[in-house]
Scaffold this active site. Structure first.
Site, short mmCIF file in Angstrom:
data_model
loop_
_atom_site.label_atom_id
_atom_site.label_comp_id
_atom_site.label_asym_id
_atom_site.label_seq_id
_atom_site.Cartn_x
_atom_site.Cartn_y
_atom_site.Cartn_z
N ASP A 254 0.85 -1.20 0.00
CA ASP A 254 0.00 0.00 0.00
C ASP A 254 0.88 1.24 0.00
OD1 ASP A 254 -2.47 1.31 -0.04
OD2 ASP A 254 -2.54 1.48 2.15
N ASP A 271 3.08 2.35 8.04
CA ASP A 271 1.85 1.61 7.70
C ASP A 271 2.17 0.32 6.94
OD1 ASP A 271 0.31 3.49 8.95
OD2 ASP A 271 -0.11 4.63 7.13
#
Length: 320
Positions: A254, A271
């Site tokens: 991502d 993340d």
């Protein structure tokens, strides 16, 4: 000879020996002098001195005692640990506010600090506490694509997750926290620019707080307008990090300018709960290519021409 008589005789011998010791050595000092041939008297200052410091156990509503020793050893950050990591049991965690709200978790700013105790100086550090939500409170609907190829060791947990019971939802949230924990540990030890993972406890992951050098949070890459020279430095750091990820057989999954922090002249990837096994996941190559596309497009728009296909091919050489 009966057992009772034997015990009586044994006790009598013991009393006789103790009486003889007391008669010959009326105090321990004389006994010590006889054994060591040392006639000097013991110095009372040689005795152990214990100093106690009172600690205020009244914590505020946004405070808790440090959970560092509450978690098992494998749930604490890798060694060698940075010097700023606070490991003292008397440390207090103070929640200072929200750093970010996300699709699957919220991130809070936490100060872990311990007061000066005796000769030990005061110590504190700022941490980012990422707390994963259970499934019913999440808005992250693409998780099944990321977890293909992963396995749940505990069959009971696996069944609970499949049935989406309360326990299963809690296990699922914890799995995302531990997935990011494992990724941060592997990547930090491999030299990838990621926050240092401090500890994981259930659905909460504590990690290094990446600041801007002035006490605030470092901006996301999407928010900065670096010079052409710094832009080139950022890309080389990013490519190096992506290469190390690929060397480990992983893709971020991502990656975008919103999941990269710009801390002065260095970048930090964040993340990583959805980190993807490039080979084990059927869509691993697609995720890797998408990471390349997102980052190449951003750098190209900022004036640094990056070919996503060349970047993708370069990363594949690290995988195979």
């Amino acid at each position: 000879m009966s057992a009772s008589v034997s015990l009586l005789r044994s006790g009598a011998h013991q009393l006789s020996a103790e009486y003889e010791l007391t008669a010959n050595y009326p105090d321990l000092d004389s006994r010590w002098a006889d054994l060591t041939q040392d006639e000097s008297q013991p110095d009372p200052t040689d005795a152990f001195v214990f100093k106690f410091h009172s600690v205020d156990e009244q914590l505020g509503p946004d405070q808790r005692w440090s959970t560092w020793l509450d978690v098992e050893r494998g749930s604490r950050g890798p060694e060698p640990r940075p010097s700023w990591v606070v490991t003292e049991q008397a440390a207090i965690d103070t929640e200072l506010g929200v750093l970010k709200t996300g699709k699957e978790a919220d991130v809070f700013l936490v100060e872990r600090a311990v007061e000066a105790i005796g000769d030990n100086p005061a110590k504190s550090s700022l941490l980012a506490a990422k707390r994963y939500r259970t499934e019913e409170h999440r808005s992250f609907h693409r998780s099944t694509s990321y977890v293909e190829g992963r396995r749940t060791r505990n069959s009971r947990d696996s069944r609970a997750m499949h049935k989406k019971t309360a326990h299963g939802r809690s296990v699922a949230a914890g799995q995302w926290a531990y997935a990011e924990w494992d990724a941060l540990n592997r990547l930090w030890k491999a030299g990838v620019p990621v926050p240092y993972p401090v500890q994981v406890d259930g659905t909460e992951l504590l990690m290094e707080f990446i600041d801007d050098g002035e006490g605030g949070a470092a901006p996301r890459l999407a928010q900065v307008r670096p010079s052409k020279e710094l832009l080139g430095q950022y890309f080389e750091q990013l490519r190096g990090g992506m290469r190390e990820l690929a060397r480990a057989g992983l893709a971020h999954g991502d990656l975008s300018p919103y999941n990269v922090l710009a801390q002065g002249e260095r970048i930090v990837m964040i993340d990583l709960p959805q980190v993807v096994d490039i080979v084990g996941n059927p869509k691993g190559m697609d995720f890797l290519l998408r990471d390349c596309h997102n980052m190449a497009a951003w750098f190209t728009n900022r004036g640094l021409e990056i070919d996503e296909q060349e970047l993708f091919a370069d990363l594949l050489t690290m995988v195979f």
